[in-house]
Structure formats: C-alpha cells, structure tokens
Design a protein around this motif. Structure first.
Motif, PDB file in Angstrom:
ATOM      1  N   LEU A 128       0.818  -1.209   0.000  1.00 11.81           N
ATOM      2  CA  LEU A 128       0.000   0.000   0.000  1.00 11.81           C
ATOM      3  C   LEU A 128       0.857   1.266   0.000  1.00 11.81           C
ATOM      4  O   LEU A 128       0.524   2.250  -0.682  1.00 11.81           O
ATOM      5  CB  LEU A 128      -0.926   0.000   1.222  1.00 11.81           C
ATOM      6  CG  LEU A 128      -1.893   1.175   1.368  1.00 11.81           C
ATOM      7  CD1 LEU A 128      -2.916   1.166   0.236  1.00 11.81           C
ATOM      8  CD2 LEU A 128      -2.608   1.112   2.717  1.00 11.81           C
ATOM      9  N   VAL A 129       1.969   1.238   0.731  1.00  8.82           N
ATOM     10  CA  VAL A 129       2.785   2.446   0.926  1.00  8.82           C
ATOM     11  C   VAL A 129       3.858   2.585  -0.155  1.00  8.82           C
ATOM     12  O   VAL A 129       4.096   3.689  -0.661  1.00  8.82           O
ATOM     13  CB  VAL A 129       3.424   2.434   2.324  1.00  8.82           C
ATOM     14  CG1 VAL A 129       4.340   3.633   2.512  1.00  8.82           C
ATOM     15  CG2 VAL A 129       2.338   2.427   3.402  1.00  8.82           C
ATOM     16  N   TRP A 130       4.526   1.502  -0.503  1.00 12.79           N
ATOM     17  CA  TRP A 130       5.612   1.569  -1.476  1.00 12.79           C
ATOM     18  C   TRP A 130       5.102   1.338  -2.895  1.00 12.79           C
ATOM     19  O   TRP A 130       4.117   0.623  -3.107  1.00 12.79           O
ATOM     20  CB  TRP A 130       6.668   0.512  -1.177  1.00 12.79           C
ATOM     21  CG  TRP A 130       7.400   0.701   0.109  1.00 12.79           C
ATOM     22  CD1 TRP A 130       7.212   1.676   1.047  1.00 12.79           C
ATOM     23  CD2 TRP A 130       8.452  -0.131   0.613  1.00 12.79           C
ATOM     24  NE1 TRP A 130       8.074   1.505   2.098  1.00 12.79           N
ATOM     25  CE2 TRP A 130       8.855   0.412   1.858  1.00 12.79           C
ATOM     26  CE3 TRP A 130       9.090  -1.270   0.131  1.00 12.79           C
ATOM     27  CZ2 TRP A 130       9.861  -0.161   2.628  1.00 12.79           C
ATOM     28  CZ3 TRP A 130      10.097  -1.844   0.892  1.00 12.79           C
ATOM     29  CH2 TRP A 130      10.485  -1.292   2.122  1.00 12.79           C
ATOM     30  N   SER A 131       5.798   1.901  -3.855  1.00 15.87           N
ATOM     31  CA  SER A 131       5.517   1.594  -5.259  1.00 15.87           C
ATOM     32  C   SER A 131       6.126   0.237  -5.602  1.00 15.87           C
ATOM     33  O   SER A 131       7.006  -0.271  -4.891  1.00 15.87           O
ATOM     34  CB  SER A 131       6.106   2.671  -6.172  1.00 15.87           C
ATOM     35  OG  SER A 131       7.535   2.629  -6.117  1.00 15.87           O
ATOM     36  N   LYS A 132       5.678  -0.349  -6.706  1.00 16.73           N
ATOM     37  CA  LYS A 132       6.256  -1.617  -7.147  1.00 16.73           C
ATOM     38  C   LYS A 132       7.746  -1.454  -7.455  1.00 16.73           C
ATOM     39  O   LYS A 132       8.555  -2.351  -7.164  1.00 16.73           O
ATOM     40  CB  LYS A 132       5.524  -2.116  -8.389  1.00 16.73           C
ATOM     41  CG  LYS A 132       4.113  -2.621  -8.136  1.00 16.73           C
ATOM     42  CD  LYS A 132       4.115  -3.966  -7.429  1.00 16.73           C
ATOM     43  CE  LYS A 132       2.717  -4.562  -7.354  1.00 16.73           C
ATOM     44  NZ  LYS A 132       2.701  -5.896  -6.713  1.00 16.73           N
ATOM     45  N   ARG A 133       8.112  -0.335  -8.015  1.00 17.61           N
ATOM     46  CA  ARG A 133       9.520  -0.095  -8.322  1.00 17.61           C
ATOM     47  C   ARG A 133      10.352  -0.034  -7.043  1.00 17.61           C
ATOM     48  O   ARG A 133      11.462  -0.562  -6.987  1.00 17.61           O
ATOM     49  CB  ARG A 133       9.684   1.194  -9.118  1.00 17.61           C
ATOM     50  CG  ARG A 133      11.112   1.450  -9.612  1.00 17.61           C
ATOM     51  CD  ARG A 133      11.156   2.664 -10.524  1.00 17.61           C
ATOM     52  NE  ARG A 133      12.506   2.981 -10.991  1.00 17.61           N
ATOM     53  CZ  ARG A 133      13.099   2.409 -12.027  1.00 17.61           C
ATOM     54  NH1 ARG A 133      12.462   1.471 -12.719  1.00 17.61           N
ATOM     55  NH2 ARG A 133      14.317   2.764 -12.390  1.00 17.61           N
ATOM     56  N   ARG A 134       9.808   0.616  -5.999  1.00 16.09           N
ATOM     57  CA  ARG A 134      10.538   0.694  -4.729  1.00 16.09           C
ATOM     58  C   ARG A 134      10.688  -0.689  -4.111  1.00 16.09           C
ATOM     59  O   ARG A 134      11.751  -1.026  -3.580  1.00 16.09           O
ATOM     60  CB  ARG A 134       9.803   1.629  -3.761  1.00 16.09           C
ATOM     61  CG  ARG A 134      10.470   1.776  -2.391  1.00 16.09           C
ATOM     62  CD  ARG A 134      11.897   2.277  -2.492  1.00 16.09           C
ATOM     63  NE  ARG A 134      12.463   2.580  -1.177  1.00 16.09           N
ATOM     64  CZ  ARG A 134      13.746   2.857  -0.973  1.00 16.09           C
ATOM     65  NH1 ARG A 134      14.608   2.863  -1.986  1.00 16.09           N
ATOM     66  NH2 ARG A 134      14.186   3.125   0.245  1.00 16.09           N
ATOM     67  N   ILE A 135       9.649  -1.495  -4.161  1.00 19.64           N
ATOM     68  CA  ILE A 135       9.726  -2.858  -3.626  1.00 19.64           C
ATOM     69  C   ILE A 135      10.819  -3.638  -4.334  1.00 19.64           C
ATOM     70  O   ILE A 135      11.652  -4.311  -3.700  1.00 19.64           O
ATOM     71  CB  ILE A 135       8.366  -3.570  -3.759  1.00 19.64           C
ATOM     72  CG1 ILE A 135       7.325  -2.915  -2.847  1.00 19.64           C
ATOM     73  CG2 ILE A 135       8.501  -5.059  -3.427  1.00 19.64           C
ATOM     74  CD1 ILE A 135       5.911  -3.415  -3.063  1.00 19.64           C
ATOM     75  N   LEU A 136      10.834  -3.553  -5.651  1.00 18.98           N
ATOM     76  CA  LEU A 136      11.838  -4.288  -6.429  1.00 18.98           C
ATOM     77  C   LEU A 136      13.237  -3.736  -6.183  1.00 18.98           C
ATOM     78  O   LEU A 136      14.214  -4.495  -6.088  1.00 18.98           O
ATOM     79  CB  LEU A 136      11.476  -4.210  -7.910  1.00 18.98           C
ATOM     80  CG  LEU A 136      12.283  -5.083  -8.873  1.00 18.98           C
ATOM     81  CD1 LEU A 136      12.239  -6.550  -8.459  1.00 18.98           C
ATOM     82  CD2 LEU A 136      11.749  -4.916 -10.297  1.00 18.98           C
ATOM     83  N   GLU A 137      13.350  -2.428  -6.053  1.00 23.37           N
ATOM     84  CA  GLU A 137      14.642  -1.801  -5.778  1.00 23.37           C
ATOM     85  C   GLU A 137      15.207  -2.272  -4.438  1.00 23.37           C
ATOM     86  O   GLU A 137      16.391  -2.635  -4.343  1.00 23.37           O
ATOM     87  CB  GLU A 137      14.479  -0.281  -5.766  1.00 23.37           C
ATOM     88  CG  GLU A 137      15.743   0.493  -5.448  1.00 23.37           C
ATOM     89  CD  GLU A 137      15.499   1.997  -5.440  1.00 23.37           C
ATOM     90  OE1 GLU A 137      16.057   2.688  -6.309  1.00 23.37           O
ATOM     91  OE2 GLU A 137      14.736   2.462  -4.558  1.00 23.37           O
ATOM     92  N   VAL A 138      14.370  -2.281  -3.411  1.00 27.12           N
ATOM     93  CA  VAL A 138      14.830  -2.735  -2.096  1.00 27.12           C
ATOM     94  C   VAL A 138      15.205  -4.208  -2.148  1.00 27.12           C
ATOM     95  O   VAL A 138      16.247  -4.625  -1.600  1.00 27.12           O
ATOM     96  CB  VAL A 138      13.755  -2.476  -1.027  1.00 27.12           C
ATOM     97  CG1 VAL A 138      14.150  -3.108   0.311  1.00 27.12           C
ATOM     98  CG2 VAL A 138      13.527  -0.975  -0.840  1.00 27.12           C
ATOM     99  N   TYR A 139      14.384  -5.009  -2.818  1.00 22.32           N
ATOM    100  CA  TYR A 139      14.681  -6.444  -2.909  1.00 22.32           C
ATOM    101  C   TYR A 139      16.046  -6.688  -3.541  1.00 22.32           C
ATOM    102  O   TYR A 139      16.848  -7.492  -3.039  1.00 22.32           O
ATOM    103  CB  TYR A 139      13.596  -7.144  -3.719  1.00 22.32           C
ATOM    104  CG  TYR A 139      13.855  -8.627  -3.902  1.00 22.32           C
ATOM    105  CD1 TYR A 139      13.838  -9.487  -2.810  1.00 22.32           C
ATOM    106  CD2 TYR A 139      14.141  -9.158  -5.159  1.00 22.32           C
ATOM    107  CE1 TYR A 139      14.094 -10.845  -2.963  1.00 22.32           C
ATOM    108  CE2 TYR A 139      14.394 -10.499  -5.325  1.00 22.32           C
ATOM    109  CZ  TYR A 139      14.367 -11.341  -4.223  1.00 22.32           C
ATOM    110  OH  TYR A 139      14.626 -12.675  -4.378  1.00 22.32           O
ATOM    111  N   LEU A 140      16.316  -6.001  -4.643  1.00 22.16           N
ATOM    112  CA  LEU A 140      17.576  -6.215  -5.350  1.00 22.16           C
ATOM    113  C   LEU A 140      18.778  -5.706  -4.557  1.00 22.16           C
ATOM    114  O   LEU A 140      19.917  -6.031  -4.888  1.00 22.16           O
ATOM    115  CB  LEU A 140      17.523  -5.530  -6.719  1.00 22.16           C
ATOM    116  CG  LEU A 140      16.809  -6.343  -7.803  1.00 22.16           C
ATOM    117  CD1 LEU A 140      16.440  -5.470  -8.993  1.00 22.16           C
ATOM    118  CD2 LEU A 140      17.685  -7.514  -8.257  1.00 22.16           C
TER     119      LEU A 140
END
Length: 260
Positions: free
Chosen positions: A168-180
């Motif tokens: 809800l809070v993060w964008s999909k790009r932010r989620i993927l960025e943090v994961y990587l």
C-alpha cells in the motif's frame, strides 16, 4: 511559645497522620492476584507490546519509502557466521533494466498483478503439496527487511500482516529496488551491485541480459549456485529466465516497475 516549640509539638502527630495515610494505601503483590487477574495483566502488557511493535514497523515502512534500509538481520547474521559482508546500495535507476525484468521473471512473474500475495501460485503450491514458488517478491522484502529467516508460524503471520501495508505504501519499483539491494547472491554478498562486481567484474548498470538472468537464477540457492561458473542446469534456468524477461517486456508487465 516559640515557633520551634510548636513545630516540635505538632511534628509527631503529623508524622503519625502521614504514616497512617501511607499505611492505608493497599499494596498488591503479584502473589496476591488471582489467576484471572494475572491473565488480564499479562494480556494488557502483551497488547501494549504488540501495539508498540506495530507502530515501530509502520514508522520503518514510512521511513524506508525515502530512506534506504542500512542493514538487515540476515546481513548481521551472515557477517557473524562467515565473517564477510559485502553490500553496496545502488538505486534502481543505476541498474540495468534487464536485471529488474530477470528477477521478476525468475521470482515472481505476476509481480505487477498482485497486492502482495500471488493467490494463483499459492493454490498451485497447495495442489502440489509444497509452499515453494508461492512467496512473492513483496513477501521476501518484508522477510528480509523487517523480520528474520526461517519457516516459523510467528514469522509467517507477521509477514502476512506486514506485506499488504508495504504494498500500500511503497511503489512496485521501490519494492523491487529494495529487494535487489538486500537479497543475498553469494555467501556474504548482498545486493545486485556487489553481486555484479563479484561475479562479473562490472557494475549493476552494465549487466547484460544473460548476466542478469544468471544472477536471478542463483537467488533460490545463493550459497550453492555460482553465476560465474554455471552448471548445465543453471545455464538452462538462465535461458528460461531470459525468455520470461523478454515476455514481461513485450506484454507490458514491466511498466509497473517503471520501464517504458
């Protein structure tokens, strides 16, 4: 009569009244409480602790929208066990687009279509009698950043509660960025920048489609797979990931994490 004499005369009475007042206040020890009262008190403090923990997680989620997580429990554990920790944060804009597509193709092909849980993958895993392949990138981010490794039910329950909030809070790009940036790619090697340099001697923005696929292929078993010296299986897996990444780009699914 002097003031001092009056004070000396009234002082004992005052002390007596004060003592009686203090003595009249009941002091309840834990041993005097009934089991029901003890349970209520325990539930009260457990509830307060749970609310405090929830508030802390919410604050961290909000902070990590703009601030990069400095370190994780997994990184600390790995450094303690093997004495090595290599971690170089790099923004998504400084990663080769191929590596974002490759990781989505390998780890969570429906990443752009779910709200944190891939129900189709979960149903397929249940039908197969396994939970492999059911964990999304969003769930892995929550586990790596906010929780700990393992398969315990308490961790799974917390993961299930936190994941929708992150979505809800993060964008999909932010989620993927943090994961990587927090995923382990080799023993003590965390993040795609450190992995790219360690395996191929290049920075993350210079990764080719094949190199990106090889890095994505080692994620399920970073200690047992070597992207620089791939086995026949790893080569086949990387080829499959390359095809999947091309499909994600062609059908527009890559748009959800910022690719035109």
């Amino acid at each position: 009569m002097t003031y001092g004499h009056m004070a000396r005369k009234t002082s004992p009475a005052s002390k007596g009244r004060s003592g009686r007042a203090r003595a009249s206040v009941p002091r309840i020890a834990l041993r005097d409480l009934t089991p029901r009262a003890l349970l209520r008190r325990a539930l009260f403090w457990l509830t307060r602790a749970a609310l405090a923990y929830a508030a802390l997680i919410l604050v961290l989620i909000l902070l990590y929208t703009f601030i990069n997580p400095p370190i994780t429990l997994t990184m600390l554990s790995e450094r303690r066990e093997v004495g090595v920790l290599v971690h170089d944060w790099v923004d998504a804009d400084e990663m080769a687009p191929a590596v974002l597509r490759a990781v989505v193709a390998a780890e969570d092909a429906n990443f752009c279509e779910h709200w944190g849980f891939d129900m189709r993958a979960i149903r397929a895993a249940i039908d197969a009698g396994s939970n492999r392949g059911a964990s999304t990138i969003s769930q892995q981010v929550v586990k790596n950043v906010f929780l700990w490794q393992g398969r315990s039910w308490p961790r799974k329950a917390l993961e299930a509660m936190i994941t929708p909030v992150v979505e809800l809070v993060w964008s999909k790009r932010r989620i993927l960025e943090v994961y990587l940036n927090v995923a382990e790619f080799d023993t003590g090697i965390f993040g795609v920048e450190a992995a790219a340099k360690g395996y191929f001697g290049v920075s993350a923005d210079k990764l080719t489609a094949r190199q990106s696929a090889l890095l994505a292929a080692v994620l399920p078993d970073p200690k047992g797979r070597d992207a620089a010296h791939p086995t026949a299986y790893l080569n086949r897996r990387a080829a499959s990931i390359t095809d999947g990444a091309a499909t994600i780009r062609a059908d527009g699914r890559a748009q959800c994490f910022g690719e035109d």
